[in-house]
Motif scaffolding. Structure first.
Motif, PDB file in Angstrom:
ATOM      1  N   TYR A  14       0.817  -1.219   0.000  1.00  0.00           N
ATOM      2  CA  TYR A  14       0.000   0.000   0.000  1.00  0.00           C
ATOM      3  C   TYR A  14       0.853   1.273   0.000  1.00  0.00           C
ATOM      4  N   VAL A  15       2.081   1.213   0.548  1.00  0.00           N
ATOM      5  CA  VAL A  15       2.920   2.423   0.598  1.00  0.00           C
ATOM      6  C   VAL A  15       3.368   2.855  -0.791  1.00  0.00           C
ATOM      7  N   LEU A  16       3.285   1.963  -1.766  1.00  0.00           N
ATOM      8  CA  LEU A  16       3.693   2.336  -3.123  1.00  0.00           C
ATOM      9  C   LEU A  16       2.824   3.469  -3.668  1.00  0.00           C
ATOM     10  N   SER A  17       1.572   3.555  -3.230  1.00  0.00           N
ATOM     11  CA  SER A  17       0.723   4.687  -3.638  1.00  0.00           C
ATOM     12  C   SER A  17       1.316   6.005  -3.149  1.00  0.00           C
ATOM     13  N   GLU A  18       1.768   6.017  -1.910  1.00  0.00           N
ATOM     14  CA  GLU A  18       2.377   7.227  -1.356  1.00  0.00           C
ATOM     15  C   GLU A  18       3.643   7.609  -2.115  1.00  0.00           C
ATOM     16  N   PHE A  19       4.464   6.606  -2.421  1.00  0.00           N
ATOM     17  CA  PHE A  19       5.719   6.903  -3.096  1.00  0.00           C
ATOM     18  C   PHE A  19       5.525   7.201  -4.579  1.00  0.00           C
ATOM     19  N   LEU A  20       4.465   6.682  -5.179  1.00  0.00           N
ATOM     20  CA  LEU A  20       4.137   7.070  -6.543  1.00  0.00           C
ATOM     21  C   LEU A  20       3.822   8.564  -6.582  1.00  0.00           C
ATOM     22  N   TYR A  21       3.047   9.024  -5.618  1.00  0.00           N
ATOM     23  CA  TYR A  21       2.737  10.461  -5.552  1.00  0.00           C
ATOM     24  C   TYR A  21       4.012  11.271  -5.319  1.00  0.00           C
ATOM     25  N   GLU A  22       4.862  10.805  -4.414  1.00  0.00           N
ATOM     26  CA  GLU A  22       6.116  11.508  -4.134  1.00  0.00           C
ATOM     27  C   GLU A  22       7.049  11.538  -5.351  1.00  0.00           C
ATOM     28  N   ALA A  23       6.896  10.570  -6.250  1.00  0.00           N
ATOM     29  CA  ALA A  23       7.760  10.496  -7.430  1.00  0.00           C
ATOM     30  C   ALA A  23       7.397  11.529  -8.489  1.00  0.00           C
ATOM     31  N   ILE A  24       6.233  12.143  -8.366  1.00  0.00           N
ATOM     32  CA  ILE A  24       5.825  13.153  -9.353  1.00  0.00           C
ATOM     33  C   ILE A  24       6.699  14.384  -9.163  1.00  0.00           C
ATOM     34  N   PHE A  25       7.433  14.731 -10.197  1.00  0.00           N
ATOM     35  CA  PHE A  25       8.328  15.882 -10.128  1.00  0.00           C
ATOM     36  C   PHE A  25       7.518  17.169 -10.255  1.00  0.00           C
ATOM     37  N   ILE A  26       7.688  18.050  -9.275  1.00  0.00           N
ATOM     38  CA  ILE A  26       7.013  19.343  -9.263  1.00  0.00           C
ATOM     39  C   ILE A  26       8.094  20.427  -9.389  1.00  0.00           C
ATOM     40  N   VAL A  45      -0.382   2.063 -13.664  1.00  0.00           N
ATOM     41  CA  VAL A  45       0.424   0.944 -14.169  1.00  0.00           C
ATOM     42  C   VAL A  45       1.655   0.696 -13.300  1.00  0.00           C
ATOM     43  N   TYR A  46       2.090   1.706 -12.559  1.00  0.00           N
ATOM     44  CA  TYR A  46       3.272   1.577 -11.714  1.00  0.00           C
ATOM     45  C   TYR A  46       3.011   0.758 -10.449  1.00  0.00           C
ATOM     46  N   ILE A  47       1.744   0.690 -10.006  1.00  0.00           N
ATOM     47  CA  ILE A  47       1.491   0.059  -8.706  1.00  0.00           C
ATOM     48  C   ILE A  47       0.340  -0.937  -8.673  1.00  0.00           C
ATOM     49  N   ALA A  48      -0.572  -0.888  -9.638  1.00  0.00           N
ATOM     50  CA  ALA A  48      -1.760  -1.752  -9.596  1.00  0.00           C
ATOM     51  C   ALA A  48      -1.348  -3.225  -9.569  1.00  0.00           C
ATOM     52  N   ASP A  49      -1.928  -3.975  -8.661  1.00  0.00           N
ATOM     53  CA  ASP A  49      -1.666  -5.418  -8.537  1.00  0.00           C
ATOM     54  C   ASP A  49      -0.183  -5.728  -8.366  1.00  0.00           C
ATOM     55  N   PHE A  50       0.516  -4.900  -7.637  1.00  0.00           N
ATOM     56  CA  PHE A  50       1.946  -5.129  -7.424  1.00  0.00           C
ATOM     57  C   PHE A  50       2.164  -6.462  -6.716  1.00  0.00           C
ATOM     58  N   GLY A  51       3.226  -7.159  -7.110  1.00  0.00           N
ATOM     59  CA  GLY A  51       3.566  -8.436  -6.503  1.00  0.00           C
ATOM     60  C   GLY A  51       3.671  -9.561  -7.515  1.00  0.00           C
ATOM     61  N   TRP A  71      11.256   0.662  -7.108  1.00  0.00           N
ATOM     62  CA  TRP A  71      10.641  -0.551  -7.598  1.00  0.00           C
ATOM     63  C   TRP A  71      10.704  -0.609  -9.117  1.00  0.00           C
ATOM     64  N   VAL A  72      10.637  -1.844  -9.607  1.00  0.00           N
ATOM     65  CA  VAL A  72      10.594  -2.084 -11.044  1.00  0.00           C
ATOM     66  C   VAL A  72       9.494  -3.086 -11.331  1.00  0.00           C
ATOM     67  N   ARG A  73       8.986  -2.987 -12.524  1.00  0.00           N
ATOM     68  CA  ARG A  73       8.036  -3.969 -13.025  1.00  0.00           C
ATOM     69  C   ARG A  73       7.969  -3.836 -14.536  1.00  0.00           C
ATOM     70  N   VAL A  74       7.599  -4.922 -15.182  1.00  0.00           N
ATOM     71  CA  VAL A  74       7.392  -4.882 -16.627  1.00  0.00           C
ATOM     72  C   VAL A  74       6.022  -4.258 -16.840  1.00  0.00           C
ATOM     73  N   MET A  75       5.998  -3.127 -17.545  1.00  0.00           N
ATOM     74  CA  MET A  75       4.744  -2.403 -17.749  1.00  0.00           C
ATOM     75  C   MET A  75       4.854  -1.537 -18.990  1.00  0.00           C
ATOM     76  N   ASP A  76       3.718  -1.142 -19.488  1.00  0.00           N
ATOM     77  CA  ASP A  76       3.665  -0.260 -20.655  1.00  0.00           C
ATOM     78  C   ASP A  76       3.570   1.173 -20.143  1.00  0.00           C
ATOM     79  N   ASP A  77       4.732   1.728 -19.791  1.00  0.00           N
ATOM     80  CA  ASP A  77       4.781   3.073 -19.223  1.00  0.00           C
ATOM     81  C   ASP A  77       5.524   3.998 -20.183  1.00  0.00           C
ATOM     82  N   TYR A  78       5.919   5.178 -19.676  1.00  0.00           N
ATOM     83  CA  TYR A  78       6.593   6.187 -20.492  1.00  0.00           C
ATOM     84  C   TYR A  78       7.919   5.682 -21.064  1.00  0.00           C
ATOM     85  N   GLY A  79       8.612   4.813 -20.345  1.00  0.00           N
ATOM     86  CA  GLY A  79       9.910   4.330 -20.803  1.00  0.00           C
ATOM     87  C   GLY A  79       9.884   2.915 -21.345  1.00  0.00           C
TER      88      GLY A  79
END
Length: 156
Positions: A14-26, A45-51, A71-79
């Motif tokens: 669940y903490v990945l939601s918090e860190f996803l928000y913190e990862a947004i560059f402002i 895509v960065y956190i849904a169903d992590f594990g 964290w890393v995961r195989v996903m269809d993201d920006y990179g």
């Protein structure tokens, strides 16, 4: 500052939601977006169903409080590169930045990826983000230690 790096536990995903928000560059002078922004599909895509089998995460703890995650995961993201290459995400609470914790998290997760046989991972970071220097430095160090056919990207 004393900190400990360890693998995330399933009951802590669940903490990945918090860190996803913190990862947004402002950028300086801009207002933070509402926290609900992380509910957008392109961020989920960065956190849904992590594990899943290609999901790896390390956290940093200070006095038994999680203060950062990578964290890393195989996903269809920006990179996104292909369906075998995990994409990279990382953040720390603001008060724990610029203390070497992020560098240690990144170094340790890159080592895990190397040991698991991954040949590359993309890093996407905006040029004006304070962390761009750390990403470049870590990637250059890793490339010097690894085989020539290994690629670690810093996209700016």
């Amino acid at each position: 500052m004393d900190y400990r790096i360890r693998e995330i536990r399933e009951n802590e995903y669940y903490v990945l939601s918090e860190f996803l928000y913190e990862a947004i560059f402002i950028p300086v002078g801009m207002e933070k977006p509402p926290k609900a922004i992380i509910e957008q599909p392109e961020l989920q895509v960065y956190i849904a169903d992590f594990g899943k089998s290609d999901d790896w995460c390390l956290v940093a703890e200070v006095k038994e409080k999680i203060v950062g995650a990578v964290w890393v995961r195989v996903m269809d993201d920006y990179g996104h590169i292909d369906d075998e290459t995990p994409s990279f995400a990382m953040s720390l609470y603001e008060e724990y930045r610029n203390m070497g914790i992020g560098t240690a998290l990144m170094r340790d997760l890159l080592e895990i990826l190397k040991n698991k046989g991954y040949k590359q991972t993309p890093f996407s970071v905006q040029k004006t983000n304070y962390a761009v220097r750390m990403y470049r430095k870590q990637v250059l160090r890793l490339m010097m230690k690894m085989k020539k056919n290994t690629s670690w990207f810093v996209g700016c």
